[in-house]
Design an enzyme around this catalytic site. Structure first.
Site, PDB file in Angstrom:
ATOM      1  N   PRO A  34      34.179   4.928  73.050  1.00 21.77           N
ATOM      2  CA  PRO A  34      35.404   5.515  73.616  1.00 21.77           C
ATOM      3  C   PRO A  34      36.295   4.406  74.163  1.00 21.77           C
ATOM      4  O   PRO A  34      35.788   3.446  74.756  1.00 21.77           O
ATOM      5  CB  PRO A  34      34.892   6.412  74.747  1.00 21.77           C
ATOM      6  CG  PRO A  34      33.477   6.007  74.994  1.00 21.77           C
ATOM      7  CD  PRO A  34      32.961   5.357  73.750  1.00 21.77           C
ATOM      8  N   PHE A  85      43.947  -4.900  80.846  1.00 26.34           N
ATOM      9  CA  PHE A  85      43.900  -6.342  80.623  1.00 26.34           C
ATOM     10  C   PHE A  85      43.885  -6.584  79.118  1.00 26.34           C
ATOM     11  O   PHE A  85      43.378  -5.754  78.360  1.00 26.34           O
ATOM     12  CB  PHE A  85      42.631  -6.951  81.247  1.00 26.34           C
ATOM     13  CG  PHE A  85      42.788  -7.268  82.705  1.00 26.34           C
ATOM     14  CD1 PHE A  85      42.933  -6.260  83.632  1.00 26.34           C
ATOM     15  CD2 PHE A  85      42.783  -8.588  83.146  1.00 26.34           C
ATOM     16  CE1 PHE A  85      43.092  -6.540  84.985  1.00 26.34           C
ATOM     17  CE2 PHE A  85      42.935  -8.883  84.496  1.00 26.34           C
ATOM     18  CZ  PHE A  85      43.087  -7.862  85.414  1.00 26.34           C
ATOM     19  N   ASP A 142      33.812  -2.698  71.709  1.00 25.07           N
ATOM     20  CA  ASP A 142      34.538  -1.706  70.914  1.00 25.07           C
ATOM     21  C   ASP A 142      33.587  -0.830  70.091  1.00 25.07           C
ATOM     22  O   ASP A 142      33.928   0.284  69.732  1.00 25.07           O
ATOM     23  CB  ASP A 142      35.536  -2.405  69.982  1.00 25.07           C
ATOM     24  CG  ASP A 142      36.712  -2.978  70.760  1.00 25.07           C
ATOM     25  OD1 ASP A 142      37.153  -2.315  71.714  1.00 25.07           O
ATOM     26  OD2 ASP A 142      37.165  -4.095  70.438  1.00 25.07           O
ATOM     27  N   LYS A 144      11.014  -1.389  69.440  1.00 22.99           N
ATOM     28  CA  LYS A 144      11.423  -2.747  69.088  1.00 22.99           C
ATOM     29  C   LYS A 144      11.391  -2.923  67.563  1.00 22.99           C
ATOM     30  O   LYS A 144      10.408  -2.545  66.916  1.00 22.99           O
ATOM     31  CB  LYS A 144      10.468  -3.742  69.760  1.00 22.99           C
ATOM     32  CG  LYS A 144      10.934  -5.165  69.593  1.00 22.99           C
ATOM     33  CD  LYS A 144       9.994  -6.150  70.266  1.00 22.99           C
ATOM     34  CE  LYS A 144      10.368  -7.548  69.833  1.00 22.99           C
ATOM     35  NZ  LYS A 144       9.288  -8.500  69.984  1.00 22.99           N
ATOM     36  N   LYS A 159      47.902   1.504  74.027  1.00 20.49           N
ATOM     37  CA  LYS A 159      46.993   2.076  75.022  1.00 20.49           C
ATOM     38  C   LYS A 159      47.695   3.093  75.912  1.00 20.49           C
ATOM     39  O   LYS A 159      47.062   3.961  76.473  1.00 20.49           O
ATOM     40  CB  LYS A 159      46.417   0.958  75.896  1.00 20.49           C
ATOM     41  CG  LYS A 159      45.682  -0.129  75.128  1.00 20.49           C
ATOM     42  CD  LYS A 159      44.201   0.106  75.096  1.00 20.49           C
ATOM     43  CE  LYS A 159      43.497  -1.092  74.469  1.00 20.49           C
ATOM     44  NZ  LYS A 159      42.051  -0.889  74.377  1.00 20.49           N
ATOM     45  N   ASN A 205      29.158  -9.615  75.408  1.00 25.70           N
ATOM     46  CA  ASN A 205      30.273 -10.558  75.262  1.00 25.70           C
ATOM     47  C   ASN A 205      30.257 -11.520  76.447  1.00 25.70           C
ATOM     48  O   ASN A 205      29.446 -11.378  77.355  1.00 25.70           O
ATOM     49  CB  ASN A 205      31.612  -9.815  75.122  1.00 25.70           C
ATOM     50  CG  ASN A 205      31.908  -8.965  76.335  1.00 25.70           C
ATOM     51  OD1 ASN A 205      32.088  -9.475  77.434  1.00 25.70           O
ATOM     52  ND2 ASN A 205      31.931  -7.641  76.138  1.00 25.70           N
ATOM     53  N   ILE A 213      38.312   3.598  76.922  1.00 26.21           N
ATOM     54  CA  ILE A 213      38.435   4.205  78.261  1.00 26.21           C
ATOM     55  C   ILE A 213      39.879   4.101  78.759  1.00 26.21           C
ATOM     56  O   ILE A 213      40.465   5.072  79.243  1.00 26.21           O
ATOM     57  CB  ILE A 213      37.468   3.511  79.256  1.00 26.21           C
ATOM     58  CG1 ILE A 213      36.060   3.472  78.664  1.00 26.21           C
ATOM     59  CG2 ILE A 213      37.476   4.222  80.591  1.00 26.21           C
ATOM     60  CD1 ILE A 213      35.083   2.569  79.401  1.00 26.21           C
TER      61      ILE A 213
HETATM   62  N1  CTP Z   1      39.219  -1.146  77.075  1.00 26.96           N
HETATM   63  C1  CTP Z   1      38.618   0.052  77.452  1.00 26.96           C
HETATM   64  N2  CTP Z   1      37.719   0.650  76.599  1.00 26.96           N
HETATM   65  C2  CTP Z   1      37.418   0.084  75.402  1.00 26.96           C
HETATM   66  C3  CTP Z   1      38.033  -1.135  75.022  1.00 26.96           C
HETATM   67  C4  CTP Z   1      38.917  -1.723  75.885  1.00 26.96           C
HETATM   68  O1  CTP Z   1      38.893   0.558  78.523  1.00 26.96           O
HETATM   69  N3  CTP Z   1      36.546   0.688  74.615  1.00 26.96           N
HETATM   70  C5  CTP Z   1      40.215  -1.759  77.960  1.00 26.96           C
HETATM   71  C6  CTP Z   1      39.799  -3.071  78.569  1.00 26.96           C
HETATM   72  O2  CTP Z   1      39.158  -2.886  79.817  1.00 26.96           O
HETATM   73  C7  CTP Z   1      41.142  -3.777  78.710  1.00 26.96           C
HETATM   74  C8  CTP Z   1      41.953  -3.291  77.550  1.00 26.96           C
HETATM   75  O3  CTP Z   1      41.333  -2.058  77.164  1.00 26.96           O
HETATM   76  O4  CTP Z   1      41.824  -3.364  79.879  1.00 26.96           O
HETATM   77  C9  CTP Z   1      42.042  -4.256  76.393  1.00 26.96           C
HETATM   78  O5  CTP Z   1      40.917  -4.263  75.636  1.00 26.96           O
HETATM   79  P1  CTP Z   1      40.766  -5.052  74.257  1.00 26.96           P
HETATM   80  O6  CTP Z   1      39.359  -4.895  73.840  1.00 26.96           O
HETATM   81  O7  CTP Z   1      41.283  -6.430  74.429  1.00 26.96           O
HETATM   82  O8  CTP Z   1      41.745  -4.261  73.314  1.00 26.96           O
HETATM   83  P2  CTP Z   1      41.502  -3.676  71.900  1.00 26.96           P
HETATM   84  O9  CTP Z   1      42.109  -2.344  71.902  1.00 26.96           O
HETATM   85  O10 CTP Z   1      40.057  -3.786  71.541  1.00 26.96           O
HETATM   86  O11 CTP Z   1      42.387  -4.569  70.973  1.00 26.96           O
HETATM   87  P3  CTP Z   1      41.980  -5.755  70.002  1.00 26.96           P
HETATM   88  O12 CTP Z   1      40.549  -5.552  69.608  1.00 26.96           O
HETATM   89  O13 CTP Z   1      42.970  -5.614  68.930  1.00 26.96           O
HETATM   90  O14 CTP Z   1      42.191  -7.011  70.806  1.00 26.96           O
END
Ligand code: CTP
Length: 398
Positions: A303, A323, A276, A286, A341, A208, A305
């Site tokens: 996971p 965040f 995610d 490959k 969360k 990303n 986190i």
């Molecule tokens: N985060 C994490 N582990 C993941 C995904 C996210 O620890 N597997 C944490 C990020 O570091 C951030 C927060 O979760 O602090 C928000 O992540 P975000 O990806 O924006 O949230 P999502 O739950 O994926 O929500 P959405 O996809 O609906 O925006």
């Protein structure tokens, strides 16, 4: 943190003087004794009565007050403190200090003292940028005077730029750092940062656009306040800050394992943009173009986190900060995310392309906590980090 420390607080004549009232309160909460000195111009902005009521001390105002001289001469007053704080340090006060003028009580105390001096400048942006102020700043720094701020932002006069006085908690943090040990001394803080890479095969991955700039800035700001920082970072564009314990990872699963290994911590700041999903059908060879058509990738959930750590029954950090990068209905979505969360705070921002925030140097965030949504003005990512670090220090100290 500041128990039995004595601060001589010189309040200059500027609109930011009202923040010095809060500063007095914050310093006293931390056990410091505050002896206030008001310049004549400062009395136009705050009253001696409100200052002395908050400080619980007499306010010193006039150089030629014989009663004061009988009680405590200005020389003695100037040396009785552990630190002299000038807040707001106006262009006029900085000019007097740099030029060695001593024509009122404040400037005379500053000339007579052998105590360290910390200035929190506050003035109109043009006055701050003026060559005379910049010359005075250089001179004062060379003389050993320390500075906190000024911050960048909207000003009371309607202009925008550097010149706003630092927030009271930022000044408190600077005072604590001056008096030995930052407010986060002895605290261990975990910061996750950067993107994760989820392999498709040995040469391809899903990633990303996170640069890791905000996470690195938060880690730097926490370190500056004395925290021991464990910095778990994915493959970021910006280098990790100095003075942190760096753990480099690539995938979300590795980040999750590294976070577990870093616990226990007093606070966790989850600034990483974690993928995610991972490719569950990732190949160890490959992938080749084939005549059988396009490859099909299968995904598995990574996971979460932040969610996992927020819900830990044993070993949950006292403060968990997540965040949220959103593109629409930022407050609503981020507030819901905080609930989902289970973290204490969410630092939310609008990353829709028009804002230029993702990958840019600035950020405009909303801090969502039990107290509701607090919008911060758009500012540099370093400024956001410093403000967040001081808030974390405040939360961990109360
Ligand atoms: N985060 C994490 N582990 C993941 C995904 C996210 O620890 N597997 C944490 C990020 O570091 C951030 C927060 O979760 O602090 C928000 O992540 P975000 O990806 O924006 O949230 P999502 O739950 O994926 O929500 P959405 O996809 O609906 O925006």
């Amino acid at each position: 943190m500041l128990a039995s420390k004595r601060i001589l607080l010189i309040i200059g004549g500027g609109i930011a003087a009202y923040k010095s009232l809060d500063l007095i309160r914050r310093l006293r909460e931390r056990g410091a004794t505050v002896t206030p000195v008001l310049t004549r111009a400062a009395e136009e902005f705050v009253t001696p009565l409100s200052v002395s009521a908050l400080a619980g001390e007499k306010v010193y105002r006039d150089l030629f007050d014989l009663t004061d001289e009988a009680e405590m001469g200005h020389i003695q007053l100037s040396r009785s403190a552990d630190l002299i704080v000038v807040a707001p340090a106006t262009a006029d006060l900085m000019g007097k200090m740099a030029g060695g003028l001593a024509n009122d009580l404040a400037s005379t105390l500053l000339m007579a003292t052998d105590t360290p001096v910390l200035c929190a400048p506050a003035m109109n942006v043009r006055m701050w940028d003026h060559p005379a102020t910049q010359r005075n700043l250089t001179q004062l720094q060379a003389d050993g005077v320390r500075f906190v701020g000024p911050n960048e932002g909207d000003m009371a006069c309607g202009e925008y730029g550097p010149g706003r006085m630092s927030e009271p908690l930022e000044i408190v943090a600077a005072i604590e750092a001056e008096l030995g040990g930052g407010p986060l001394n002895g605290k261990r803080v975990l910061v996750t940062s950067g993107p994760t890479h989820e392999p498709i095969d040995p040469v391809r991955y899903i990633a990303n656009r996170s640069s890791g700039a905000q996470g690195a800035a938060v880690a730097r700001a926490l370190t500056a306040l004395g925290a021991e920082v464990v910095f778990v970072t994915g493959p970021a564009d910006v280098p990790p800050p100095d003075g942190v314990q760096v753990v480099t990872v690539e995938t979300a699963q590795q980040m999750s394992d590294a976070v577990d290994a870093a616990l226990p911590v007093d606070a966790g700041v989850f600034a990483a943009a974690v993928a995610d999903w991972r490719v569950s059908s990732a190949s160890d060879k490959k992938l080749k173009k084939s005549r059988d058509g396009l490859p099909v990738l299968e995904f598995a959930e990574n996971p979460d986190i932040l969610k996992r750590v927020s819900h830990m029954e044993k070993g949950r950090p006292a403060l968990v900060v997540g965040f949220a990068a959103e593109t629409d209905n930022v407050i609503e979505h981020a507030t819901a995310k905080r609930g989902r969360k289970g973290c204490d705070w969410i630092v939310a921002n609008d990353v829709s392309p028009a804002t230029g925030i993702m990958g840019g140097s600035e950020n405009a965030v909303i801090l969502i906590s039990d107290a509701g949504a607090e919008e911060w003005p758009r500012m540099g990512k370093d400024e956001v980090a410093k403000r967040l670090a001081t808030r974390i220090a405040d939360a961990l100290s109360s």
